[in-house]
Design a protein around this motif. Structure first.
Motif, PDB file in Angstrom:
ATOM      1  N   LYS A  18       0.808  -1.211   0.000  1.00 58.52           N
ATOM      2  CA  LYS A  18       0.000   0.000   0.000  1.00 58.52           C
ATOM      3  C   LYS A  18       0.844   1.264   0.000  1.00 58.52           C
ATOM      4  CE  LYS A  18      -0.598   0.411   5.028  1.00 58.52           C
ATOM      5  NZ  LYS A  18       0.103   1.688   5.108  1.00 58.52           N
ATOM      6  N   ASP A  19       2.134   1.137   0.322  1.00 59.45           N
ATOM      7  CA  ASP A  19       3.029   2.286   0.249  1.00 59.45           C
ATOM      8  C   ASP A  19       4.364   1.851  -0.355  1.00 59.45           C
ATOM      9  OD1 ASP A  19       3.243   2.264   3.898  1.00 59.45           O
ATOM     10  OD2 ASP A  19       3.917   0.809   2.417  1.00 59.45           O
TER      11      ASP A  19
ATOM     12  N   GLU B 242      -8.936   4.702   7.794  1.00 60.56           N
ATOM     13  CA  GLU B 242      -7.780   4.370   6.948  1.00 60.56           C
ATOM     14  C   GLU B 242      -7.909   2.960   6.394  1.00 60.56           C
ATOM     15  OE1 GLU B 242      -4.150   6.901   9.013  1.00 60.56           O
ATOM     16  OE2 GLU B 242      -4.800   5.003   9.900  1.00 60.56           O
TER      17      GLU B 242
ATOM     18  N   VAL C 243      -7.867   1.672   2.416  1.00 61.88           N
ATOM     19  CA  VAL C 243      -6.888   0.703   1.926  1.00 61.88           C
ATOM     20  C   VAL C 243      -7.580  -0.555   1.415  1.00 61.88           C
ATOM     21  CG1 VAL C 243      -4.963  -0.784   2.607  1.00 61.88           C
ATOM     22  CG2 VAL C 243      -5.055   1.571   3.409  1.00 61.88           C
TER      23      VAL C 243
ATOM     24  N   LYS D 252      -8.867  -0.234  -2.101  1.00 58.68           N
ATOM     25  CA  LYS D 252      -7.815  -0.298  -3.124  1.00 58.68           C
ATOM     26  C   LYS D 252      -7.464  -1.747  -3.451  1.00 58.68           C
ATOM     27  CE  LYS D 252      -5.444   4.094  -2.176  1.00 58.68           C
ATOM     28  NZ  LYS D 252      -4.142   4.703  -1.817  1.00 58.68           N
ATOM     29  N   TYR D 253      -7.211  -2.537  -2.400  1.00 57.99           N
ATOM     30  CA  TYR D 253      -6.865  -3.941  -2.612  1.00 57.99           C
ATOM     31  C   TYR D 253      -8.030  -4.716  -3.218  1.00 57.99           C
ATOM     32  CZ  TYR D 253      -2.401  -3.798  -0.140  1.00 57.99           C
ATOM     33  OH  TYR D 253      -1.114  -3.544   0.212  1.00 57.99           O
TER      34      TYR D 253
ATOM     35  N   TYR E  39      -0.441  -6.166   5.089  1.00 53.73           N
ATOM     36  CA  TYR E  39      -0.903  -5.453   3.899  1.00 53.73           C
ATOM     37  C   TYR E  39       0.019  -5.608   2.704  1.00 53.73           C
ATOM     38  CZ  TYR E  39      -5.083  -3.803   5.818  1.00 53.73           C
ATOM     39  OH  TYR E  39      -6.340  -3.784   6.336  1.00 53.73           O
TER      40      TYR E  39
ATOM     41  N   LEU F 276      -1.473   1.647  -5.779  1.00 52.10           N
ATOM     42  CA  LEU F 276      -0.679   0.712  -5.001  1.00 52.10           C
ATOM     43  C   LEU F 276       0.707   0.563  -5.640  1.00 52.10           C
ATOM     44  CD1 LEU F 276      -3.510  -1.904  -4.400  1.00 52.10           C
ATOM     45  CD2 LEU F 276      -2.554  -0.340  -2.699  1.00 52.10           C
TER      46      LEU F 276
END
Length: 255
Positions: free
Chosen positions: A85-86, A110, A114, A117-118, A217, A239
């Motif tokens: 994620k980062d 948060e 996240v 996105k996944y 993650y 991502l």
């Protein structure tokens, strides 16, 4: 030494506890196998679902020589991407459960950002490879809400219904003789939300792709070819990706 003996119409390998598995598409051969087994004073059981079946693509993947293990072979080959994620260069460990109670933990808002996105990436990934249903054959690891230590409000009624259905199915699976539990495309979102939140300890494998998700993650995608297209999917959802070289088949259970 762990290996399989693979021929044009036979597949032989050993499992644990001295079980031997023989696959063949020929009924005539199968009758001969039974005679040989009986002759040796052993016992056999026929399965409608092969417990450890390998498709042709799987055999090719496991039979491939990687040379020094660092140089990519030419052509349309197997890729293994680690998604985070980062930025992988400065990412930090984090979990969704317990939120602010652990160092680097996500708060609920948060987490929801996240998760989406996944979730969208996985759904797009399955759509790209035209996967419309997933078959569960047992072997799921389950985690209760109490074991996670989070409030029940974090799980929707749809998630609980699917969790209970799979939990009940898993209790009835015995010796691979029960028909597979089929998760349809419209339930993919619910299934992966449960996986992301740690209710299932499992991975997704088909003949061409593999998906695994860990508690920190990171999402692992394994697939054949289409590297540029999948990388674009990852970047579209904000991502990050790293390609592991050589691909680690065992790490993502890509058999």
């Amino acid at each position: 030494m762990g290996c399989r003996i693979v021929g044009d119409d036979i597949n032989i390998h050993f499992g644990y506890d001295y079980y031997m598995y023989i696959e063949s598409s020929s009924k005539a051969h199968f009758k001969e196998f039974q005679k040989i087994i009986n002759r040796e004073g052993l016992y056999w059981q026929e399965f409608s679902i092969a417990p450890y079946h390998l498709d042709t693509d799987d055999v090719n993947a496991l039979s491939f020589s990687w040379g020094d293990g660092q140089i990519n072979p030419p052509g349309d080959y197997h890729h293994d991407l680690r998604i985070s994620k980062d930025n992988p260069l400065n990412r930090t460990y984090t979990e969704w459960s317990h939120f602010e109670e652990i160092e680097n933990g996500l708060d609920w808002g948060e987490y929801q950002t996240v998760e989406q996105k996944y979730l969208q990436l996985v759904l797009d990934f399955l759509e790209y490879f035209q996967v419309n249903q997933l078959a569960v054959n047992g072997g799921l690891g389950f985690t209760t809400i109490q074991e996670l230590g989070v409030p029940a409000q974090y799980f929707t009624s749809q998630e609980e219904i699917l969790f209970q259905k799979l939990h009940e199915y898993d209790k009835n699976v015995e010796d691979w003789t029960v028909e597979s539990f089929i998760v349809q495309k419209e339930d993919f979102s619910t299934l992966f939300q449960l996986i992301f939140k740690g209710r299932y300890n499992t991975w997704i494998s088909t003949s061409h792709i593999s998906i695994q998700f860990d508690s920190s993650y990171r999402l692992f995608l394994s697939f054949y070819g289409h590297k540029k297209e999948v990388q674009e999917l990852v970047e579209k959802h904000g991502l990050y990706w790293q390609e592991r070289q050589p691909p680690y088949h065992e790490a993502v259970d890509f058999t």
